[in-house]
Motif scaffolding. Structure first.
Motif, PDB file in Angstrom:
ATOM      1  N   THR A   2       0.770  -1.211  -0.024  1.00  0.00           N
ATOM      2  CA  THR A   2       0.049  -0.052  -0.053  1.00  0.00           C
ATOM      3  C   THR A   2       0.650   1.548   0.042  1.00  0.00           C
ATOM      4  O   THR A   2       0.475   2.490  -0.338  1.00  0.00           O
ATOM      5  N   ALA A   3       1.894   1.164   0.533  1.00  0.00           N
ATOM      6  CA  ALA A   3       2.912   2.276   0.420  1.00  0.00           C
ATOM      7  C   ALA A   3       4.251   1.901   0.151  1.00  0.00           C
ATOM      8  O   ALA A   3       4.750   0.968   0.121  1.00  0.00           O
ATOM      9  N   GLU A   4       5.190   2.851  -0.282  1.00  0.00           N
ATOM     10  CA  GLU A   4       6.592   2.759  -0.643  1.00  0.00           C
ATOM     11  C   GLU A   4       7.030   2.048   0.499  1.00  0.00           C
ATOM     12  O   GLU A   4       6.862   2.477   1.563  1.00  0.00           O
ATOM     13  N   VAL A   5       8.205   1.150   0.387  1.00  0.00           N
ATOM     14  CA  VAL A   5       9.202   0.699   1.403  1.00  0.00           C
ATOM     15  C   VAL A   5      10.627   1.529   0.964  1.00  0.00           C
ATOM     16  O   VAL A   5      10.936   1.426  -0.134  1.00  0.00           O
ATOM     17  N   ILE A  11      14.114   2.985  -2.752  1.00  0.00           N
ATOM     18  CA  ILE A  11      12.684   3.036  -2.649  1.00  0.00           C
ATOM     19  C   ILE A  11      12.239   1.806  -3.416  1.00  0.00           C
ATOM     20  O   ILE A  11      12.497   1.564  -4.693  1.00  0.00           O
ATOM     21  N   ILE A  12      11.347   1.294  -2.837  1.00  0.00           N
ATOM     22  CA  ILE A  12      10.800   0.139  -3.402  1.00  0.00           C
ATOM     23  C   ILE A  12       9.372   0.445  -3.583  1.00  0.00           C
ATOM     24  O   ILE A  12       8.675   0.582  -2.606  1.00  0.00           O
ATOM     25  N   ARG A  13       8.683   0.425  -4.944  1.00  0.00           N
ATOM     26  CA  ARG A  13       7.395   0.899  -5.141  1.00  0.00           C
ATOM     27  C   ARG A  13       6.775   0.079  -6.302  1.00  0.00           C
ATOM     28  O   ARG A  13       7.342  -0.889  -6.874  1.00  0.00           O
ATOM     29  N   ALA A  67       2.024 -11.462  -1.689  1.00  0.00           N
ATOM     30  CA  ALA A  67       2.790 -11.573  -3.108  1.00  0.00           C
ATOM     31  C   ALA A  67       2.739 -10.224  -3.977  1.00  0.00           C
ATOM     32  O   ALA A  67       1.673  -9.275  -3.861  1.00  0.00           O
ATOM     33  N   GLY A  68       3.521 -10.298  -4.725  1.00  0.00           N
ATOM     34  CA  GLY A  68       3.663  -8.862  -5.661  1.00  0.00           C
ATOM     35  C   GLY A  68       4.870  -8.870  -6.507  1.00  0.00           C
ATOM     36  O   GLY A  68       5.890  -9.550  -6.325  1.00  0.00           O
ATOM     37  N   ARG A  69       4.956  -7.710  -7.233  1.00  0.00           N
ATOM     38  CA  ARG A  69       6.068  -7.414  -8.085  1.00  0.00           C
ATOM     39  C   ARG A  69       6.428  -5.780  -7.856  1.00  0.00           C
ATOM     40  O   ARG A  69       5.484  -5.202  -8.013  1.00  0.00           O
ATOM     41  N   TRP A  70       7.517  -5.400  -7.568  1.00  0.00           N
ATOM     42  CA  TRP A  70       7.801  -4.039  -7.331  1.00  0.00           C
ATOM     43  C   TRP A  70       9.170  -3.501  -8.221  1.00  0.00           C
ATOM     44  O   TRP A  70       9.966  -4.357  -8.251  1.00  0.00           O
ATOM     45  N   ALA A  71       9.086  -2.263  -8.239  1.00  0.00           N
ATOM     46  CA  ALA A  71      10.326  -1.828  -8.949  1.00  0.00           C
ATOM     47  C   ALA A  71      11.268  -1.259  -7.615  1.00  0.00           C
ATOM     48  O   ALA A  71      10.765  -0.850  -6.627  1.00  0.00           O
TER      49      ALA A  71
END
Length: 175
Positions: A2-5, A11-13, A67-71
Motif C-alpha cells: 500500500t505504500a513505498e518501502v 525506494i521499493i514501489r 505476493a507482488g512485483r515491485w520496482a
C-alpha cells in the motif's frame, strides 16, 4: 504494497507503465534473463516490456498477500535499477519465493541485498512465516546474494520449475 518501502538508498514501489524503457534495461538484458524462471524470457522491446508491466500491474491486486512485483528505484536520483517479487512457488503454491533482478551496470553495489532485506522485513510484518529463494546451481551471484541476505541453504530440489535448483530459506527469527 500500500505504500513505498524505503531504505537508506532505495525506494521499493509499485511498477508503472511509464517504467517500460527503464525496465527493458533489466528484463531485456541477456545477463539477467538467462537466470529468470522458465515462465519469463528476455523481453525483446519496449512494447513487449509495456505489456509485461501491464500484466503485472493488473494482476497485483488479485495476488495472495503479500505476493507482488515491485520496482527498485535509487533514492538519490530516482533512477529505476531493478525489480523484486514475492510470489508463490509452483507447483503447490504453498511456499513464497523472493526474487530480485538488477540492471547489470549496477551489480556489485549491494542494492539487491539492501532491497531484499527491506522486502523480507515487510513480508514478515504481513505475517509470512518463511520465504524461499531458488537459484540454478551455477548462478553464483544469486547464491551469494541469498547468503548475504541471511538465507540458509536447505538443499537442492527439482520440485519448482522442473529443474534442479538450490533452495534457500529465511524465517523471522533469522533476520
Amino acid at each position: 504494497m500500500t505504500a513505498e518501502v524505503r531504505t537508506e538508498r532505495l525506494i521499493i514501489r509499485d511498477w508503472d507503465l511509464s517504467d517500460a524503457d527503464a525496465a527493458l534495461s533489466i528484463y531485456g538484458a541477456e545477463e539477467v534473463a538467462r537466470w529468470l524462471t522458465p515462465q519469463m524470457h528476455t523481453v525483446s522491446d519496449v512494447s513487449a516490456m509495456r505489456s509485461v508491466l501491464h500484466a503485472w500491474t493488473e494482476a497485483q491486486p488479485d495476488l495472495v498477500p503479500p505476493a507482488g512485483r515491485w520496482a527498485i528505484v535509487r533514492a538519490e536520483d530516482g533512477e529505476l535499477i531493478g525489480g523484486l517479487s514475492l510470489r508463490q512457488l509452483p507447483p503447490y503454491e504453498e511456499d513464497f519465493e523472493l526474487s530480485w533482478q538488477l540492471r547489470p551496470d549496477v551489480w556489485g553495489n549491494g542494492y539487491a541485498t539492501e532491497a531484499s532485506r527491506a522486502l523480507i522485513r515487510w513480508a514478515f510484518d504481513q505475517g509470512i512465516e518463511e520465504l524461499f529463494a531458488v537459484a540454478r546451481p551455477d548462478n553464483e551471484r544469486a547464491i551469494a546474494t541469498a547468503r548475504r541476505i541471511g538465507m540458509e541453504w536447505v538443499g537442492e530440489t527439482d520440485k519448482y520449475y522442473d529443474r534442479r535448483l538450490q533452495v534457500f530459506r529465511i524465517r523471522p527469527a533469522e533476520t
